[in-house]
Motif scaffolding. Structure first.
Motif, short mmCIF file in Angstrom:
data_model
loop_
_atom_site.label_atom_id
_atom_site.label_comp_id
_atom_site.label_asym_id
_atom_site.label_seq_id
_atom_site.Cartn_x
_atom_site.Cartn_y
_atom_site.Cartn_z
N ASP A 29 0.81 -1.24 0.10
CA ASP A 29 0.29 0.28 -0.09
C ASP A 29 1.28 0.98 0.27
OD1 ASP A 29 -2.20 -1.38 0.20
OD2 ASP A 29 -3.09 -1.14 1.82
N TYR A 30 2.17 1.34 -0.05
CA TYR A 30 3.06 2.06 0.61
C TYR A 30 4.08 2.57 -1.11
CZ TYR A 30 0.58 2.69 4.49
OH TYR A 30 -0.64 3.45 5.45
N THR A 31 4.02 2.19 -2.27
CA THR A 31 4.67 1.96 -3.47
C THR A 31 4.59 2.53 -4.46
OG1 THR A 31 3.28 0.86 -4.67
CG2 THR A 31 4.54 -0.76 -3.10
N VAL A 32 5.07 3.52 -4.81
CA VAL A 32 5.35 3.93 -6.26
C VAL A 32 5.52 3.40 -7.36
CG1 VAL A 32 6.14 6.27 -7.88
CG2 VAL A 32 6.34 6.01 -4.87
N PHE A 33 5.06 2.84 -8.07
CA PHE A 33 5.64 2.02 -8.90
C PHE A 33 5.81 1.05 -8.98
CE2 PHE A 33 6.33 6.09 -11.78
CZ PHE A 33 5.03 6.34 -12.18
N GLY A 34 5.62 0.60 -7.81
CA GLY A 34 6.07 -1.06 -7.11
C GLY A 34 7.06 -1.13 -6.92
N VAL A 35 7.92 -0.13 -6.01
CA VAL A 35 8.62 0.35 -5.22
C VAL A 35 8.35 0.93 -4.49
CG1 VAL A 35 11.62 1.76 -4.95
CG2 VAL A 35 10.43 0.05 -7.03
N PRO A 36 8.74 0.96 -2.79
CA PRO A 36 8.12 0.91 -1.51
C PRO A 36 9.09 2.62 -1.53
CG PRO A 36 8.67 -0.92 -1.18
CD PRO A 36 9.21 -0.64 -2.88
N ALA A 68 16.87 -0.24 -5.12
CA ALA A 68 14.98 -0.31 -4.72
C ALA A 68 15.04 -1.99 -4.37
CB ALA A 68 14.88 0.07 -5.95
N PRO A 69 14.30 -1.29 -3.26
CA PRO A 69 13.71 -2.75 -3.21
C PRO A 69 12.11 -2.58 -2.93
CG PRO A 69 12.90 -0.78 -1.63
CD PRO A 69 14.20 -0.04 -2.20
N LYS A 70 12.10 -4.77 -2.78
CA LYS A 70 10.55 -4.59 -3.52
C LYS A 70 9.55 -4.91 -2.57
CE LYS A 70 11.98 -9.24 -4.72
NZ LYS A 70 12.19 -10.29 -5.27
N VAL A 71 8.33 -5.05 -2.41
CA VAL A 71 8.03 -5.51 -1.38
C VAL A 71 7.73 -6.94 -0.71
CG1 VAL A 71 5.78 -3.64 -1.96
CG2 VAL A 71 5.81 -5.79 -3.15
N GLY A 72 8.11 -7.01 0.52
CA GLY A 72 7.24 -8.22 0.97
C GLY A 72 8.88 -8.29 2.18
N PRO A 73 9.53 -9.07 2.60
CA PRO A 73 10.16 -9.49 3.59
C PRO A 73 11.18 -8.53 3.74
CG PRO A 73 9.38 -11.44 3.19
CD PRO A 73 9.08 -10.72 2.42
N ALA A 74 12.01 -7.99 4.92
CA ALA A 74 13.21 -7.02 4.78
C ALA A 74 13.71 -7.51 6.24
CB ALA A 74 13.42 -5.57 4.55
N GLU A 139 -1.60 6.61 -11.19
CA GLU A 139 -1.82 5.09 -11.76
C GLU A 139 -0.50 4.69 -10.98
OE1 GLU A 139 -3.31 1.49 -14.14
OE2 GLU A 139 -3.31 3.48 -14.85
N GLY A 140 -0.46 3.89 -10.35
CA GLY A 140 1.49 2.39 -9.34
C GLY A 140 1.67 3.87 -8.59
N MET A 141 1.00 4.62 -7.95
CA MET A 141 1.55 5.34 -6.84
C MET A 141 0.27 5.58 -5.72
SD MET A 141 2.72 9.39 -7.51
CE MET A 141 3.53 9.78 -6.28
N THR A 142 0.59 3.57 -5.29
CA THR A 142 -0.64 3.08 -3.83
C THR A 142 -0.31 4.22 -2.64
OG1 THR A 142 1.21 1.42 -2.96
CG2 THR A 142 -0.37 1.03 -5.09
N LEU A 143 0.27 4.81 -2.86
CA LEU A 143 0.76 5.42 -1.32
C LEU A 143 -0.35 6.42 -1.22
CD1 LEU A 143 3.60 7.69 -1.67
CD2 LEU A 143 2.82 7.16 -3.42
N LEU A 201 6.45 21.83 -13.65
CA LEU A 201 7.66 21.89 -14.20
C LEU A 201 7.27 21.51 -15.99
CD1 LEU A 201 10.35 22.63 -11.89
CD2 LEU A 201 9.12 24.34 -13.29
N GLY A 202 6.75 20.30 -16.01
CA GLY A 202 6.88 18.71 -17.24
C GLY A 202 8.06 17.90 -16.86
N SER A 203 8.20 18.06 -16.14
CA SER A 203 8.98 16.00 -16.04
C SER A 203 8.03 15.12 -16.22
CB SER A 203 9.64 15.89 -14.94
OG SER A 203 8.65 15.66 -13.25
N SER A 204 8.73 14.14 -16.62
CA SER A 204 8.30 13.23 -16.90
C SER A 204 8.74 11.63 -15.96
CB SER A 204 9.03 12.46 -18.76
OG SER A 204 10.38 11.93 -18.69
N GLY A 205 7.24 11.04 -16.14
CA GLY A 205 7.77 9.77 -15.26
C GLY A 205 8.45 9.90 -13.74
N TRP A 206 8.82 8.68 -13.32
CA TRP A 206 9.82 8.87 -11.82
C TRP A 206 10.14 9.77 -11.42
CZ3 TRP A 206 11.79 4.09 -10.28
CH2 TRP A 206 11.45 3.90 -8.47
N VAL A 207 11.07 10.33 -10.95
CA VAL A 207 11.24 10.53 -10.34
C VAL A 207 12.62 10.19 -8.95
CG1 VAL A 207 12.45 13.71 -9.38
CG2 VAL A 207 10.25 13.00 -10.87
N PRO A 208 13.60 9.61 -9.03
CA PRO A 208 14.17 8.91 -7.94
C PRO A 208 14.66 9.67 -7.48
CG PRO A 208 14.78 8.11 -10.07
CD PRO A 208 14.21 8.70 -11.15
#
Lengths: 271, 271
Positions: A29-36, A68-74, A139-143, A201-208
């Motif tokens: 529930d706290y991800t951006v494009f699948g990444v916590p 970048a971590p993925k959801v699940g055990p850490a 879409e993809g920002m579950t957070l 400002l018009g940036s594209s996609g994810w800003v990691p």
């Protein structure tokens, strides 16, 4: 999907496994494009320090986003570098499947109670939440399922047409995770949960995020925060962003800065 | 005492000892009340990373000030947490006599060349350096021997009478260490070398830094920087300060924030 997101304190909970190691389960529930999300990860780190020290609060937390971590055990490794009477210094590493995801320095003490002797910034002037509009869900920002985000109708819709002079946005924020009030833990999430300030400002996609530093300044009060997210400098492929959070009294309660990578649609067109 | 301070690049030089360990000698020309200055220590850390990686620049550096070091021999431990093509993440510890003095996270990459696509802050408007006045030297701040600091005559003298609304000051800065130009290394020093922004508010004595984060944003040009140092919030016994540095083109070249402890003269009187 339930009405609310998983409660943040539960979604970021840290326990000890049978070998005494600090462990967690990163929540979808706290991800951006699948990444916590980075602010959510800082909540997990906060809970790891609480588990180790028992009491106190984050004064400052700086995090390098190493992989970048993925959801699940850490699992978490807390190193107390120096335990002081007033301030304790720590390093915390969060790993997923044996690979370091985040590396953090924590400055640990106690949060102040206001009012401030001096405060530079004033909180954004926004129409009341009930006449503000919900900004669009990306879409993809579950957070954002954990949040009620509202924008002044006069300020929008900055998400529709890029403006090269508008490197900021301002937002009301309430929780939608079954918890009404903001607290120190959730401020760490709030300080890194908004749309990048490069979006207007018009940036594209994810800003990691490469590096995030959050300062908690005062214990927040109330159900609504006012947030100001802005860019300081966008140059080449990087941006440094700030987020300021004000509580219902107008107190600046948290303050973050980050370095992130960024791309713009017009650059893509040029290629 | 020579006319100039020891050159910053030499005073912060890092070498390897016979056992291959990174070592330095913390220099007395860069201290505050006998303690090596935080910005200067970040220069030493920069040089340790250069010694390890060979090339590149600091994008971000966050430091916990764990124990106050003293001048003299110190050693450094550089841990490469992840080496990437574009960004490398490190942790660096500086110790004196076996005790950790500073614990840093470093985000390492390459500095951008301007101009910026977007810049939020504009540089301070100051009269030309030749008509500005030197701000008073504070005894015990040897680091100011390495600097030519000049204040607009209309802005002063903020050091004489406290003003509860003036949580900032603005300054011209040139080097007096035998080096004319600013560069990436010296920006780390510049970002934490000024009087605390709590001084105009009436704070007493030293304002010890707990945590400092500096972002280098662009390669600076020229002999003069314009600096703006300000408080964000002063509450209880803590302050978060910011320093913004602009080069001769008006580009924001570095940006720092710190959490420090603070006391006020009026509090002392009340006791």
């Amino acid at each position: 999907m339930s009405e609310h997101a998983q409660r943040l304190d539960r979604a970021s909970a840290v326990t000890r496994d049978s070998r005494g190691r600090l462990v967690t389960v990163l929540h979808p529930d706290y991800t951006v494009f699948g990444v916590p999300n980075g602010g959510y990860l800082q909540c997990v780190i906060f809970q790891a320090v609480r588990a180790e020290l028992g009491e106190g609060d984050v004064m400052a937390m700086s995090t390098n986003f190493v992989n970048a971590p993925k959801v699940g055990p850490a699992d978490l490794e807390v190193e107390v570098v120096r335990r002081g009477r007033r301030v304790t210094f720590l390093r915390v590493r969060l790993s997923v499947e044996g690979r370091v995801a985040t590396d953090s320095l924590v400055t640990w003490g106690s949060l102040e109670e206001g009012p401030a002797r001096y405060q530079h910034s004033t909180s954004p002037e926004l129409a009341p939440p009930e006449v503000c509009v919900s900004a669009p869900r990306i879409e993809g920002m579950t957070l954002h399922g954990a949040l009620d985000l509202r924008v002044d109708p006069l300020a929008g819709p900055w998400w529709e047409s890029p403006d090269p002079t508008r490197g900021y946005h301002e937002t009301w924020m309430a929780r939608r995770d079954g918890t009404a009030q903001w607290d120190a833990l959730s401020l760490l999430f709030a300080a890194d949960c908004l749309w990048p300030a490069t979006v207007p400002l018009g940036s594209s996609g994810w800003v990691p995020t490469l590096q995030l530093t959050t300062y908690l300044r005062q214990r927040p009060r109330g159900a609504w925060l006012r947030a100001r997210q802005r860019c300081e400098v966008v140059v080449g492929e990087s941006v440094d962003e700030r987020c300021e959070l004000f509580d219902e009294r107008g107190y600046l309660v948290a303050d973050s800065q980050q370095i992130a990578l960024v791309r713009f649609d017009d650059e893509v067109v040029r290629e």
